[in-house]
Write an enzyme that holds these catalytic residues in place. Structure first.
Site, PDB file in Angstrom:
ATOM      1  CG  ASP A  12     -25.470 -13.730 -35.649  1.00 24.43           C
ATOM      2  OD1 ASP A  12     -26.060 -14.416 -34.803  1.00 24.43           O
ATOM      3  OD2 ASP A  12     -24.249 -13.830 -35.888  1.00 24.43           O
ATOM      4  CE  LYS A  15     -31.445 -17.288 -36.944  1.00 24.97           C
ATOM      5  NZ  LYS A  15     -30.282 -16.486 -37.332  1.00 24.97           N
ATOM      6  N   GLY A  39     -27.347 -17.904 -31.076  1.00 21.04           N
ATOM      7  CA  GLY A  39     -27.547 -16.892 -30.044  1.00 21.04           C
ATOM      8  C   GLY A  39     -28.641 -15.975 -30.535  1.00 21.04           C
ATOM      9  CG  HIS A  40     -31.886 -17.153 -31.761  1.00 21.86           C
ATOM     10  ND1 HIS A  40     -32.777 -18.112 -32.133  1.00 21.86           N
ATOM     11  CD2 HIS A  40     -30.822 -17.299 -32.589  1.00 21.86           C
ATOM     12  CE1 HIS A  40     -32.271 -18.816 -33.136  1.00 21.86           C
ATOM     13  NE2 HIS A  40     -31.084 -18.340 -33.421  1.00 21.86           N
ATOM     14  CD  GLN A 223     -26.973 -22.565 -36.364  1.00 16.27           C
ATOM     15  OE1 GLN A 223     -27.682 -23.514 -36.668  1.00 16.27           O
ATOM     16  NE2 GLN A 223     -26.766 -22.222 -35.122  1.00 16.27           N
TER      17      GLN A 223
HETATM   18  P1  GDP Z   1     -30.457 -13.998 -34.514  1.00 19.08           P
HETATM   19  O1  GDP Z   1     -29.351 -14.957 -34.225  1.00 19.08           O
HETATM   20  O2  GDP Z   1     -30.888 -14.041 -35.943  1.00 19.08           O
HETATM   21  O3  GDP Z   1     -31.626 -14.129 -33.578  1.00 19.08           O
HETATM   22  O4  GDP Z   1     -29.840 -12.555 -34.298  1.00 19.08           O
HETATM   23  P2  GDP Z   1     -28.958 -12.073 -33.033  1.00 19.08           P
HETATM   24  O5  GDP Z   1     -29.859 -11.872 -31.910  1.00 19.08           O
HETATM   25  O6  GDP Z   1     -27.774 -12.947 -32.862  1.00 19.08           O
HETATM   26  O7  GDP Z   1     -28.382 -10.728 -33.608  1.00 19.08           O
HETATM   27  C1  GDP Z   1     -29.206  -9.664 -33.988  1.00 19.08           C
HETATM   28  C2  GDP Z   1     -28.851  -8.449 -33.126  1.00 19.08           C
HETATM   29  O8  GDP Z   1     -29.411  -7.288 -33.700  1.00 19.08           O
HETATM   30  C3  GDP Z   1     -29.421  -8.532 -31.732  1.00 19.08           C
HETATM   31  O9  GDP Z   1     -28.568  -7.849 -30.846  1.00 19.08           O
HETATM   32  C4  GDP Z   1     -30.761  -7.798 -31.855  1.00 19.08           C
HETATM   33  O10 GDP Z   1     -31.199  -7.215 -30.626  1.00 19.08           O
HETATM   34  C5  GDP Z   1     -30.392  -6.722 -32.838  1.00 19.08           C
HETATM   35  N1  GDP Z   1     -31.465  -6.278 -33.729  1.00 19.08           N
HETATM   36  C6  GDP Z   1     -32.471  -6.996 -34.261  1.00 19.08           C
HETATM   37  N2  GDP Z   1     -33.184  -6.234 -35.125  1.00 19.08           N
HETATM   38  C7  GDP Z   1     -32.603  -5.019 -35.118  1.00 19.08           C
HETATM   39  C8  GDP Z   1     -32.855  -3.800 -35.832  1.00 19.08           C
HETATM   40  O11 GDP Z   1     -33.742  -3.695 -36.658  1.00 19.08           O
HETATM   41  N3  GDP Z   1     -32.005  -2.756 -35.575  1.00 19.08           N
HETATM   42  C9  GDP Z   1     -30.985  -2.831 -34.685  1.00 19.08           C
HETATM   43  N4  GDP Z   1     -30.223  -1.766 -34.502  1.00 19.08           N
HETATM   44  N5  GDP Z   1     -30.734  -3.959 -33.986  1.00 19.08           N
HETATM   45  C10 GDP Z   1     -31.509  -5.035 -34.220  1.00 19.08           C
HETATM   46  P1  IMO Z   2     -27.651 -17.768 -34.979  1.00 19.51           P
HETATM   47  O1  IMO Z   2     -28.763 -18.767 -34.782  1.00 19.51           O
HETATM   48  C1  IMO Z   2     -23.867 -16.828 -36.923  1.00 19.51           C
HETATM   49  C2  IMO Z   2     -21.091 -20.149 -37.555  1.00 19.51           C
HETATM   50  C3  IMO Z   2     -19.805 -20.154 -36.751  1.00 19.51           C
HETATM   51  C4  IMO Z   2     -18.877 -20.842 -37.761  1.00 19.51           C
HETATM   52  C5  IMO Z   2     -19.789 -21.876 -38.407  1.00 19.51           C
HETATM   53  C6  IMO Z   2     -19.646 -23.282 -37.825  1.00 19.51           C
HETATM   54  O2  IMO Z   2     -27.390 -16.906 -33.807  1.00 19.51           O
HETATM   55  O3  IMO Z   2     -27.862 -17.024 -36.256  1.00 19.51           O
HETATM   56  P2  IMO Z   2     -20.474 -24.346 -35.518  1.00 19.51           P
HETATM   57  O4  IMO Z   2     -20.130 -23.998 -34.111  1.00 19.51           O
HETATM   58  O5  IMO Z   2     -21.912 -24.258 -35.849  1.00 19.51           O
HETATM   59  O6  IMO Z   2     -19.880 -25.663 -35.939  1.00 19.51           O
HETATM   60  O7  IMO Z   2     -19.705 -23.227 -36.394  1.00 19.51           O
HETATM   61  O8  IMO Z   2     -21.109 -21.400 -38.211  1.00 19.51           O
HETATM   62  N1  IMO Z   2     -22.321 -20.053 -36.743  1.00 19.51           N
HETATM   63  C7  IMO Z   2     -23.080 -18.947 -36.666  1.00 19.51           C
HETATM   64  N2  IMO Z   2     -22.902 -17.725 -37.200  1.00 19.51           N
HETATM   65  N3  IMO Z   2     -24.978 -17.101 -36.216  1.00 19.51           N
HETATM   66  C8  IMO Z   2     -25.191 -18.331 -35.713  1.00 19.51           C
HETATM   67  O9  IMO Z   2     -26.338 -18.686 -35.117  1.00 19.51           O
HETATM   68  C9  IMO Z   2     -24.187 -19.312 -35.882  1.00 19.51           C
HETATM   69  N4  IMO Z   2     -24.051 -20.603 -35.495  1.00 19.51           N
HETATM   70  C10 IMO Z   2     -22.910 -21.041 -36.031  1.00 19.51           C
HETATM   71  O10 IMO Z   2     -19.387 -18.856 -36.456  1.00 19.51           O
HETATM   72  O11 IMO Z   2     -18.483 -19.931 -38.751  1.00 19.51           O
HETATM   73 MG    MG Z   3     -27.423 -14.934 -33.405  1.00 17.75          MG
END
Ligand code: GDP
Ligand code: IMO
Ligand code: MG
Length: 424
Positions: A12, A15, A39-40, A223
């Protein structure tokens, strides 16, 4: 050019946002590991897309691929394709290719993931998407591949081989009413296989051909580095290798082809699920970061645990991935927090350390040693040049860059595309 992009922390890091931003320069963007545990999020203007499987470049002209090292829940993928279609985005077989050898997440994987989490006392906090059990079946050579769900005969013959043993496993958790092998459920897989068969491709061959023709390819990690199944904080990890080298092995592209490895790192740290997080904040500042950063899981909606930037963990991620540059995200979230702290080392059993201990049990016991910096009050969300950041914010970024000793290429100050600027 072949670029690999991975998360440098516990997932998270943003990416999805950075991939969307960079993708205009790439012909192919490919997922190489994980499944719909990811979850991206991509935000463009007022539209927010939260995707689990389709690479984050779906809005651009790039072709997107799902590699054979991923584990695929076909239902989730079809829902994503459908959701995008409703928004006017067609994901045709010209746009998306999926490797035929990709392992399919079957209903018994999901049931077992859920049952085991309930049964054990020390929980991992998985996403309950069946990820771990799908990878178990891959390694034990009992996987069902995309090729198999696209062919009724092979599908049922493979299932016959594993059914009894899997049912025994389900029963061992005292689960007597599993639906995992019901014909109606299995038929849904065949129906999905029919639709998805037109998307089948040979990912390794496509990528190698593209690189030979001078095209640009990006591997999008899911991840984060410390969730890596080999080098992470076991047992609190995911079941795939999340670090850059895994892109080569999972995609079937030789390491000599890699040009660039980009690490995505948040200006603080978060973690979802269980496991050590030395700088975790259990106070109002932690809650403030959680609220200002919207730190709630994209996949499960769980609150993300928040903490200060952890330099020892960053140093380890840099070693694991060999980053050539970094993107620093969510700097805006630290506005109105004063002082800001950076964990520069740990105190453990009377000694100080600048690098995390290899044993997870020891990381649980590490007490962070902090360096404090002054914060800033200015809202950063409209800043679009590094030079326009408040002095304290620049000092923070410069210090992180110096301490990590890897150039920060991008700084992100909001979820939108335009809320990013180059530092280099
Ligand atoms: P990922 O799994 O690495 O793709 O990240 P996620 O999408 O799960 O979580 C990142 C969250 O932060 C998302 O809701 C993005 O829209 C948000 N986000 C990304 N970059 C920024 C930033 O620079 N500032 C803020 N406030 N939100 C951001
Ligand atoms: P993105 O791509 C954050 C965490 C779960 C748990 C551990 C194992 O959005 O960054 P799993 O279901 O993979 O067997 O769970 O890994 N986890 C993540 N945490 N971002 C993710 O993906 C994750 N995918 C799995 O919360 O701790
Ligand atoms: Mg994510």
């Amino acid at each position: 050019m072949f670029t690999i992009l991975t998360g440098a922390q516990f997932g998270d890091e943003g990416k999805g946002k950075i991939v969307d931003l960079m993708a205009e320069n790439y012909d192919l963007v490919v997922r190489f590991q994980g499944g719909d545990n990811a979850g991206h999020t991509v935000k463009v203007a007022d539209q927010v897309y939260k995707l689990h499987l389709i690479p984050s470049a779906f809005l651009l002209d790039s072709r997107v691929l799902i590699g054979p090292g991923t584990v695929l829940n076909p239902k989730v993928l079809l829902e994503e394709i459908d959701m995008l279609k409703k928004g006017g985005i067609e994901i045709t077989p010209q746009k998306l290719g999926i490797d035929g050898k990709t392992s399919i997440i079957m209903p018994h994987h999901i049931e077992l993931d859920t049952l085991r989490e309930s049964a054990v006392s020390e929980k991992i906090g998985t996403t309950k998407r069946g990820i771990g059990f799908a990878y178990i079946d891959k390694i034990s050579r009992e996987e069902i591949q995309l090729f198999d769900i696209a062919n009724e005969e092979t599908f049922y013959s493979k299932l016959e081989d594993i059914r009894e043993q899997k049912q025994k496993m389900l029963e061992s958790y005292d689960n007597q009413d599993s639906k995992a092998f019901d014909v109606s459920v299995l038929d849904e897989y065949l129906a999905a296989g029919k639709v998805l068969s037109s998307y089948i491709t040979d990912v390794s061959s496509e990528i190698n051909d593209a690189i030979k023709k001078g095209k640009n390819v990006m591997a999008e990690g899911a991840q984060g580095s410390h969730l890596d199944v080999v080098h992470g904080t076991q047992k609190y990890v995911t079941s795939s290798s999340t670090i850059a080298g895994s892109a080569c092995s999972n995609l079937g592209v030789g390491p000599t082809k890699v040009d660039e490895v980009i690490g995505i790192v948040k200006a603080y740290i978060t973690r979802v699920g269980e496991g050590p997080l030395p700088t975790e904040l259990h106070d109002d500042i932690g809650r403030k970061i959680q609220e200002q950063g919207g730190e709630f899981g994209t996949t499960t909606g769980r609150a993300r645990r928040c903490g200060w930037f952890d330099l020892p963990l960053a140093k380890k991620a840099i070693n694991l991935n060999g980053y050539s540059s970094l993107a620093l995200t969510k700097l805006d979230v630290l506005t109105n927090i004063d002082p800001i702290k950076i964990c520069v080392g740990y105190s453990f059993q009377g000694e100080t350390y600048e690098y995390p201990p290899a044993k997870t049990s020891q990381l649980f016991e590490c007490a962070p040693i902090y360096k404090e910096l002054s914060g800033w009050d200015e809202n950063l969300s409209n800043v679009n040049k590094y030079g326009d950041l408040p002095e304290s914010a620049k000092k923070y970024v410069d210090l992180l860059e110096n301490m990590m000793d890897v150039p920060i290429k991008y700084v992100s100050v909001g979820p939108g595309r335009e809320q990013t600027f180059r530092k280099l």
